[in-house]
Write a protein that holds these residues in place. Structure first.
Motif, PDB file in Angstrom:
ATOM      1  N   ARG A   1       0.686  -1.291  -0.073  1.00  0.00           N
ATOM      2  CA  ARG A   1       0.015   0.088  -0.095  1.00  0.00           C
ATOM      3  C   ARG A   1       0.854   1.311   0.027  1.00  0.00           C
ATOM      4  N   ARG A   2       1.932   0.945   0.500  1.00  0.00           N
ATOM      5  CA  ARG A   2       2.968   2.327   0.687  1.00  0.00           C
ATOM      6  C   ARG A   2       3.739   2.121  -0.563  1.00  0.00           C
ATOM      7  N   GLY A   3       3.539   1.497  -1.503  1.00  0.00           N
ATOM      8  CA  GLY A   3       4.637   1.426  -2.615  1.00  0.00           C
ATOM      9  C   GLY A   3       6.130   0.993  -2.315  1.00  0.00           C
ATOM     10  N   GLN A   4       6.224   0.315  -1.303  1.00  0.00           N
ATOM     11  CA  GLN A   4       7.416  -0.238  -1.061  1.00  0.00           C
ATOM     12  C   GLN A   4       7.615  -1.496  -1.476  1.00  0.00           C
ATOM     13  N   TRP A   5       7.930  -1.920  -2.686  1.00  0.00           N
ATOM     14  CA  TRP A   5       7.622  -3.320  -3.466  1.00  0.00           C
ATOM     15  C   TRP A   5       8.687  -4.227  -3.047  1.00  0.00           C
ATOM     16  N   LEU A   6      10.045  -3.562  -2.700  1.00  0.00           N
ATOM     17  CA  LEU A   6      11.116  -4.473  -2.529  1.00  0.00           C
ATOM     18  C   LEU A   6      10.907  -5.139  -1.027  1.00  0.00           C
ATOM     19  N   ALA A   7      10.602  -4.466  -0.031  1.00  0.00           N
ATOM     20  CA  ALA A   7      10.238  -4.767   1.193  1.00  0.00           C
ATOM     21  C   ALA A   7       8.908  -5.796   1.393  1.00  0.00           C
ATOM     22  N   ALA A   8       7.952  -5.425   0.463  1.00  0.00           N
ATOM     23  CA  ALA A   8       6.741  -6.245   0.157  1.00  0.00           C
ATOM     24  C   ALA A   8       7.230  -7.757  -0.369  1.00  0.00           C
ATOM     25  N   THR A   9       8.249  -7.714  -1.074  1.00  0.00           N
ATOM     26  CA  THR A   9       8.331  -8.949  -2.101  1.00  0.00           C
ATOM     27  C   THR A   9       9.114  -9.747  -0.864  1.00  0.00           C
ATOM     28  N   LEU A  10       9.848  -9.119  -0.073  1.00  0.00           N
ATOM     29  CA  LEU A  10      10.531 -10.132   0.937  1.00  0.00           C
ATOM     30  C   LEU A  10       9.849 -10.871   1.955  1.00  0.00           C
ATOM     31  N   ARG A  11       8.723 -10.154   2.084  1.00  0.00           N
ATOM     32  CA  ARG A  11       7.694 -10.790   3.229  1.00  0.00           C
ATOM     33  C   ARG A  11       6.925 -11.946   2.408  1.00  0.00           C
ATOM     34  N   PHE A  12       6.329 -11.566   1.084  1.00  0.00           N
ATOM     35  CA  PHE A  12       5.686 -12.632   0.428  1.00  0.00           C
ATOM     36  C   PHE A  12       6.519 -13.929   0.027  1.00  0.00           C
ATOM     37  N   ARG A  13       7.678 -13.687  -0.142  1.00  0.00           N
ATOM     38  CA  ARG A  13       8.691 -14.574  -0.379  1.00  0.00           C
ATOM     39  C   ARG A  13       9.073 -15.559   0.741  1.00  0.00           C
ATOM     40  N   ALA A  14       9.205 -14.867   2.194  1.00  0.00           N
ATOM     41  CA  ALA A  14       8.978 -15.483   3.231  1.00  0.00           C
ATOM     42  C   ALA A  14       7.998 -16.593   3.538  1.00  0.00           C
ATOM     43  N   VAL A  15       6.731 -16.191   3.141  1.00  0.00           N
ATOM     44  CA  VAL A  15       5.580 -17.043   3.121  1.00  0.00           C
ATOM     45  C   VAL A  15       5.655 -18.324   2.222  1.00  0.00           C
ATOM     46  N   VAL A  16       6.175 -18.012   1.066  1.00  0.00           N
ATOM     47  CA  VAL A  16       6.420 -19.200  -0.152  1.00  0.00           C
ATOM     48  C   VAL A  16       7.229 -20.062   0.376  1.00  0.00           C
ATOM     49  N   ASP A  17       8.480 -19.548   0.904  1.00  0.00           N
ATOM     50  CA  ASP A  17       9.487 -20.246   1.398  1.00  0.00           C
ATOM     51  C   ASP A  17       9.357 -21.077   2.507  1.00  0.00           C
ATOM     52  N   LYS A  18       9.065 -20.618   3.747  1.00  0.00           N
ATOM     53  CA  LYS A  18       8.720 -21.015   4.907  1.00  0.00           C
ATOM     54  C   LYS A  18       7.685 -21.570   5.416  1.00  0.00           C
ATOM     55  N   TYR A  19       6.559 -21.105   4.980  1.00  0.00           N
ATOM     56  CA  TYR A  19       5.093 -21.516   5.140  1.00  0.00           C
ATOM     57  C   TYR A  19       4.319 -21.795   4.231  1.00  0.00           C
ATOM     58  N   GLN A  20       5.027 -22.820   3.154  1.00  0.00           N
ATOM     59  CA  GLN A  20       4.289 -23.083   1.764  1.00  0.00           C
ATOM     60  C   GLN A  20       3.081 -24.021   1.940  1.00  0.00           C
ATOM     61  N   THR A  21       3.013 -24.641   3.259  1.00  0.00           N
ATOM     62  CA  THR A  21       1.741 -25.498   3.296  1.00  0.00           C
ATOM     63  C   THR A  21       0.706 -24.797   3.984  1.00  0.00           C
ATOM     64  N   THR A  22       0.656 -23.651   4.330  1.00  0.00           N
ATOM     65  CA  THR A  22      -0.247 -22.765   4.672  1.00  0.00           C
ATOM     66  C   THR A  22      -1.319 -22.171   3.726  1.00  0.00           C
ATOM     67  N   THR A  23      -2.533 -21.844   4.269  1.00  0.00           N
ATOM     68  CA  THR A  23      -3.757 -21.321   3.399  1.00  0.00           C
ATOM     69  C   THR A  23      -3.276 -20.038   2.669  1.00  0.00           C
ATOM     70  N   HIS A  24      -2.136 -19.417   3.359  1.00  0.00           N
ATOM     71  CA  HIS A  24      -1.835 -18.131   2.558  1.00  0.00           C
ATOM     72  C   HIS A  24      -0.892 -18.139   1.264  1.00  0.00           C
ATOM     73  N   THR A  25      -0.324 -19.093   0.939  1.00  0.00           N
ATOM     74  CA  THR A  25       0.520 -19.276   0.045  1.00  0.00           C
ATOM     75  C   THR A  25       0.011 -18.991  -1.356  1.00  0.00           C
ATOM     76  N   PRO A  26      -1.382 -19.316  -1.613  1.00  0.00           N
ATOM     77  CA  PRO A  26      -1.629 -18.870  -3.199  1.00  0.00           C
ATOM     78  C   PRO A  26      -1.689 -17.192  -3.129  1.00  0.00           C
ATOM     79  N   GLU A  27      -2.251 -16.485  -2.173  1.00  0.00           N
ATOM     80  CA  GLU A  27      -2.182 -14.986  -2.239  1.00  0.00           C
ATOM     81  C   GLU A  27      -0.828 -14.583  -2.205  1.00  0.00           C
TER      82      GLU A  27
END
Length: 266
Positions: free
Chosen positions: A191-217
């Motif tokens: 929302r703040r347009g900080q795309w790199l910081a956002a990418t790191l967070r979403f990447r963490a979900v995919v890498d560390k929590y890939q079996t959770t319900t949040h992975t598709p989003e």
């Protein structure tokens, strides 16, 4: 937020000692202060003191029960009753939602009685105390991580117990909670347009929590973030993973439209 109901159903006995304690979990009530002097009076006899604590526990007076069990340990530290009283005290504090006191009592039991047959239950109580304090995803997640660590310790030490089986289920819920926190922060950065910081967070979900319900989003948000950063190749990779694993989801449909708009292919 994780509910008290899930944890109440999880508590189960592993010995004759635990059985009467865990039956008390079905009762409700509150401790009263008018009988505070009783602890000094009945403490003169260890069996009477212990049974008084058990009676208070059965009646739902958890705080007073814990105080009575603590007196058993304090005044009769070398009696056979002291070991049982430690665990009963930990459970009484847990039922009263005095989580710090419960953890302390359970840890004291484990320090003195390493390898005892009721040790798995003590570890389970510690994990439950952290688990039931998990806050919503908008708050600091220190307790959530402590719950995950305590559950992991139980599983590592006693993998074949019924407590470890329940702990595995709770680990999944805790991981989903932690992933939800990463998503919440990632969306904030978006929302703040900080795309790199956002990418790191979403990447963490995919890498560390890939079996959770949040992975598709998380994968769809990666597509958005990578496109905003001007690296469509990475966006296409994320979209391909999303399409391969979640082809019928709304998040894949969104990423597909995004890639089409930018001249790519999901």
């Amino acid at each position: 937020m994780l509910t008290k109901t899930m944890t109440r159903l999880s508590v189960a006995p592993i010995s004759a000692l635990a059985a009467p304690v865990l039956l008390a979990a079905l009762l409700s009530g509150c401790a009263t202060s008018k009988n505070k002097a009783d602890t000094q009076y009945v403490a003169r006899d260890v069996s009477t003191l212990y049974n008084s604590g058990k009676d208070r526990l059965d009646r739902g007076q958890y705080k007073l029960a814990a105080a009575l069990f603590d007196e058993v340990e304090r005044q009769h530290p070398y009696s056979p009753w002291a070991r049982r009283a430690q665990l009963m005290s930990a459970f009484s504090y847990y039922m009263n939602q005095d989580y710090a006191e419960s953890i302390s009592a359970a840890q004291r039991f484990l320090a003195i009685h390493t390898g005892n047959k009721d040790a798995p239950y003590a570890y389970y109580l510690i994990a439950l105390c952290y688990y039931e304090q998990i806050a919503d995803v908008t708050r600091d997640q220190k307790i959530t991580q402590q719950a995950l660590d305590a559950l992991g310790e139980l599983i590592r030490r006693y993998p074949d117990t019924r407590y470890a089986a329940d702990a595995r289920l709770k680990v999944d819920l805790v991981n989903d909670h932690l992933a939800g926190k990463e998503m919440e922060v990632g969306r904030f950065y978006q929302r703040r347009g900080q795309w790199l910081a956002a990418t790191l967070r979403f990447r963490a979900v995919v890498d560390k929590y890939q079996t959770t319900t949040h992975t598709p989003e998380a994968l769809e948000r990666l597509v958005e973030s990578y496109l905003s950063l001007g690296i469509p190749e990475e966006a296409q990779k994320a979209a391909a993973v999303l399409g391969r694993n979640y082809p019928g989801s709304e998040w894949y449909e969104r990423s597909y439209k995004l890639m089409e708009r930018h001249g790519g292919k999901a």
